[in-house]
Design a protein around this motif. Sequence first.
Motif, PDB file in Angstrom:
ATOM      1  N   SER A 177       0.502   9.371  25.748  1.00 58.62           N
ATOM      2  CA  SER A 177       0.936   8.249  26.370  1.00 58.62           C
ATOM      3  C   SER A 177       0.047   7.904  27.756  1.00 58.62           C
ATOM      4  CB  SER A 177       2.493   8.615  26.602  1.00 58.62           C
ATOM      5  OG  SER A 177       2.286   9.504  27.982  1.00 58.62           O
ATOM      6  N   LEU A 178      -0.753   8.953  28.202  1.00 63.76           N
ATOM      7  CA  LEU A 178      -1.539   9.080  29.088  1.00 63.76           C
ATOM      8  C   LEU A 178      -2.943   8.599  28.949  1.00 63.76           C
ATOM      9  CD1 LEU A 178      -0.559  11.859  31.757  1.00 63.76           C
ATOM     10  CD2 LEU A 178       0.093   9.373  31.807  1.00 63.76           C
ATOM     11  N   GLY A 179      -3.168   8.495  27.620  1.00 66.38           N
ATOM     12  CA  GLY A 179      -4.343   8.234  27.018  1.00 66.38           C
ATOM     13  C   GLY A 179      -5.345   9.352  27.138  1.00 66.38           C
ATOM     14  N   LEU A 180      -4.769  10.596  27.236  1.00 67.33           N
ATOM     15  CA  LEU A 180      -5.696  11.807  27.221  1.00 67.33           C
ATOM     16  C   LEU A 180      -5.687  12.449  25.754  1.00 67.33           C
ATOM     17  CD1 LEU A 180      -3.881  13.711  30.166  1.00 67.33           C
ATOM     18  CD2 LEU A 180      -5.800  11.867  30.261  1.00 67.33           C
ATOM     19  N   ASN A 181      -6.872  12.472  25.301  1.00 67.22           N
ATOM     20  CA  ASN A 181      -7.356  12.832  23.893  1.00 67.22           C
ATOM     21  C   ASN A 181      -8.322  13.916  23.808  1.00 67.22           C
ATOM     22  OD1 ASN A 181      -9.692  11.495  24.458  1.00 67.22           O
ATOM     23  ND2 ASN A 181      -9.154   9.705  23.233  1.00 67.22           N
ATOM     24  N   SER A 182      -8.603  14.742  24.985  1.00 67.84           N
ATOM     25  CA  SER A 182      -9.295  15.841  24.762  1.00 67.84           C
ATOM     26  C   SER A 182      -8.884  16.818  26.054  1.00 67.84           C
ATOM     27  CB  SER A 182     -10.887  15.398  25.054  1.00 67.84           C
ATOM     28  OG  SER A 182     -11.161  14.840  26.428  1.00 67.84           O
ATOM     29  N   VAL A 183      -9.407  18.062  25.869  1.00 67.16           N
ATOM     30  CA  VAL A 183      -9.165  19.194  26.827  1.00 67.16           C
ATOM     31  C   VAL A 183     -10.095  20.050  27.323  1.00 67.16           C
ATOM     32  CG1 VAL A 183      -6.567  19.216  26.370  1.00 67.16           C
ATOM     33  CG2 VAL A 183      -7.974  20.695  24.854  1.00 67.16           C
ATOM     34  N   PRO A 184     -10.144  20.382  28.364  1.00 69.32           N
ATOM     35  CA  PRO A 184      -9.383  20.370  29.467  1.00 69.32           C
ATOM     36  C   PRO A 184      -9.387  18.804  30.244  1.00 69.32           C
ATOM     37  CG  PRO A 184     -11.190  21.429  30.276  1.00 69.32           C
ATOM     38  CD  PRO A 184     -11.471  21.315  28.883  1.00 69.32           C
ATOM     39  N   THR A 185      -8.164  18.403  30.534  1.00 69.34           N
ATOM     40  CA  THR A 185      -8.083  17.389  31.574  1.00 69.34           C
ATOM     41  C   THR A 185      -7.047  17.604  32.909  1.00 69.34           C
ATOM     42  OG1 THR A 185      -8.415  15.834  29.622  1.00 69.34           O
ATOM     43  CG2 THR A 185      -7.504  14.755  31.603  1.00 69.34           C
ATOM     44  N   PHE A 186      -7.843  17.430  33.837  1.00 69.60           N
ATOM     45  CA  PHE A 186      -7.140  17.658  34.820  1.00 69.60           C
ATOM     46  C   PHE A 186      -6.600  16.238  35.792  1.00 69.60           C
ATOM     47  CE2 PHE A 186     -10.321  20.743  33.995  1.00 69.60           C
ATOM     48  CZ  PHE A 186      -9.729  21.759  34.187  1.00 69.60           C
ATOM     49  N   VAL A 187      -5.215  16.054  36.054  1.00 69.84           N
ATOM     50  CA  VAL A 187      -4.870  14.964  36.752  1.00 69.84           C
ATOM     51  C   VAL A 187      -4.373  15.381  37.951  1.00 69.84           C
ATOM     52  CG1 VAL A 187      -3.356  13.078  36.202  1.00 69.84           C
ATOM     53  CG2 VAL A 187      -4.310  14.182  34.284  1.00 69.84           C
ATOM     54  N   LEU A 188      -4.961  14.451  38.775  1.00 73.76           N
ATOM     55  CA  LEU A 188      -4.342  14.584  40.250  1.00 73.76           C
ATOM     56  C   LEU A 188      -3.614  13.540  40.586  1.00 73.76           C
ATOM     57  CD1 LEU A 188      -7.271  16.133  39.762  1.00 73.76           C
ATOM     58  CD2 LEU A 188      -7.631  15.811  42.153  1.00 73.76           C
ATOM     59  N   ASP A 189      -2.271  14.154  41.157  1.00 75.25           N
ATOM     60  CA  ASP A 189      -1.254  13.152  41.633  1.00 75.25           C
ATOM     61  C   ASP A 189      -0.996  11.955  40.625  1.00 75.25           C
ATOM     62  OD1 ASP A 189      -0.534  14.646  43.895  1.00 75.25           O
ATOM     63  OD2 ASP A 189      -1.735  13.592  45.361  1.00 75.25           O
ATOM     64  N   TRP A 192      -5.885  10.306  39.468  1.00 69.20           N
ATOM     65  CA  TRP A 192      -7.118  10.569  39.014  1.00 69.20           C
ATOM     66  C   TRP A 192      -7.235  11.569  38.056  1.00 69.20           C
ATOM     67  CZ3 TRP A 192      -5.439  10.102  43.814  1.00 69.20           C
ATOM     68  CH2 TRP A 192      -5.890   8.997  44.705  1.00 69.20           C
ATOM     69  N   ALA A 193      -7.919  11.562  36.925  1.00 69.39           N
ATOM     70  CA  ALA A 193      -8.039  12.199  35.810  1.00 69.39           C
ATOM     71  C   ALA A 193      -9.655  12.688  35.901  1.00 69.39           C
ATOM     72  CB  ALA A 193      -7.685  11.466  34.527  1.00 69.39           C
ATOM     73  N   PRO A 199     -18.483  20.467  36.814  1.00 68.48           N
ATOM     74  CA  PRO A 199     -18.917  21.410  37.765  1.00 68.48           C
ATOM     75  C   PRO A 199     -18.179  21.461  38.853  1.00 68.48           C
ATOM     76  CG  PRO A 199     -20.643  19.849  37.171  1.00 68.48           C
ATOM     77  CD  PRO A 199     -19.520  19.396  36.430  1.00 68.48           C
ATOM     78  N   THR A 200     -18.026  22.691  39.658  1.00 68.39           N
ATOM     79  CA  THR A 200     -17.089  22.926  40.726  1.00 68.39           C
ATOM     80  C   THR A 200     -17.129  21.873  41.825  1.00 68.39           C
ATOM     81  OG1 THR A 200     -17.407  25.363  40.328  1.00 68.39           O
ATOM     82  CG2 THR A 200     -16.625  24.489  42.835  1.00 68.39           C
ATOM     83  N   GLU A 201     -18.466  21.424  42.075  1.00 70.35           N
ATOM     84  CA  GLU A 201     -18.651  20.294  43.008  1.00 70.35           C
ATOM     85  C   GLU A 201     -17.842  18.933  42.753  1.00 70.35           C
ATOM     86  OE1 GLU A 201     -22.689  20.598  40.898  1.00 70.35           O
ATOM     87  OE2 GLU A 201     -21.083  21.973  41.654  1.00 70.35           O
ATOM     88  N   VAL A 202     -17.826  18.991  41.318  1.00 71.46           N
ATOM     89  CA  VAL A 202     -17.049  17.514  41.075  1.00 71.46           C
ATOM     90  C   VAL A 202     -15.358  17.674  41.431  1.00 71.46           C
ATOM     91  CG1 VAL A 202     -16.226  16.043  39.224  1.00 71.46           C
ATOM     92  CG2 VAL A 202     -18.628  16.936  39.283  1.00 71.46           C
ATOM     93  N   PHE A 203     -14.938  18.983  40.957  1.00 70.81           N
ATOM     94  CA  PHE A 203     -13.624  19.148  41.354  1.00 70.81           C
ATOM     95  C   PHE A 203     -13.511  19.027  42.816  1.00 70.81           C
ATOM     96  CE2 PHE A 203     -13.702  21.544  37.125  1.00 70.81           C
ATOM     97  CZ  PHE A 203     -12.508  20.732  36.461  1.00 70.81           C
ATOM     98  N   THR A 204     -14.310  19.592  43.439  1.00 70.07           N
ATOM     99  CA  THR A 204     -14.258  19.535  45.128  1.00 70.07           C
ATOM    100  C   THR A 204     -14.042  18.019  45.433  1.00 70.07           C
ATOM    101  OG1 THR A 204     -15.312  21.857  45.280  1.00 70.07           O
ATOM    102  CG2 THR A 204     -15.505  20.265  47.395  1.00 70.07           C
ATOM    103  N   ARG A 205     -14.948  17.328  45.078  1.00 76.16           N
ATOM    104  CA  ARG A 205     -15.012  16.081  45.532  1.00 76.16           C
ATOM    105  C   ARG A 205     -13.452  15.197  44.889  1.00 76.16           C
ATOM    106  NH1 ARG A 205     -20.339  15.770  43.897  1.00 76.16           N
ATOM    107  NH2 ARG A 205     -19.799  14.894  41.907  1.00 76.16           N
ATOM    108  N   ALA A 206     -12.996  15.535  44.024  1.00 78.03           N
ATOM    109  CA  ALA A 206     -11.840  14.963  43.356  1.00 78.03           C
ATOM    110  C   ALA A 206     -10.551  15.551  44.285  1.00 78.03           C
ATOM    111  CB  ALA A 206     -11.615  15.560  42.053  1.00 78.03           C
TER     112      ALA A 206
END
Length: 238
Positions: A177-189, A192-193, A199-206
């Motif tokens: 329903s959220l349009g997620l079709n692959s894993v892993p997917t991390f959804v913030l609040d 933001w998906a 890379p770790t720096e992408v998670f840090t920026r997110a």
Amino acid sequence: MNIDIWSDVACPWCWIGKRRLDRALAAFPHRDEVTVTWHSYQLDPTLPDHDDRSEAQYLAETKGMPVEQVRAMVGHVAEQGAGEGLTYDFDRLVVANSMRAHQLIQLAKEQEDAGIVEHLEESLFAAHFEHGEDIGDADTLVRLATEAGLDTSEVLSELTYGSRIAAVEEDVRKAASLGLNSVPTFVLDMRWAVPGAQPTEVFTRALEQAWAASHPETPSFLSVDGAQDAEACGPKGC
């Protein structure tokens, strides 16, 4: 801040992505105000509890790829995993349906103890990818779940009656329903998906972006429909 993670314990990139997120969270100033919720996803729900094929054979047949290409692919995954301190052993890996493992993850989520879920996720990943254990095997699952802190009788009951299969399937439907079709997917609040084992720096920026959006330093006002400039007073007069 809430982070919802869709993951399959049979997905090697999910473990790598988890480790990279863990590193970003460890350095995040507001880590204690972040709640992580794991959601189930099945890459191949058609698998039997145990499959006698090797991982290379299974992937070659299901993806229609030459075995040599599959071996190169999993070799790349193993190399990336090594960079996160993980020792993948695809030659020993036992191909199995992940449903039962997800049922126990759902049971762990009900305990309201994030440490139990964290322990079980890590144990299942390690059992599957490093130790060549069968995550479709009841005895293996009982041991891993009990070591993580779950009650043995509740684990046996779930594996016998499958009360939480519906919860697993609901997580999969929610992903769709959220349009997620692959894993892993991390959804913030839920705004933001972050797809894949970034890379770790992408998670840090997110994390920084999501936090700044939900905790603005100054109020951000929205215009009311139909409102126009009207008479008012300010520091320089009316």
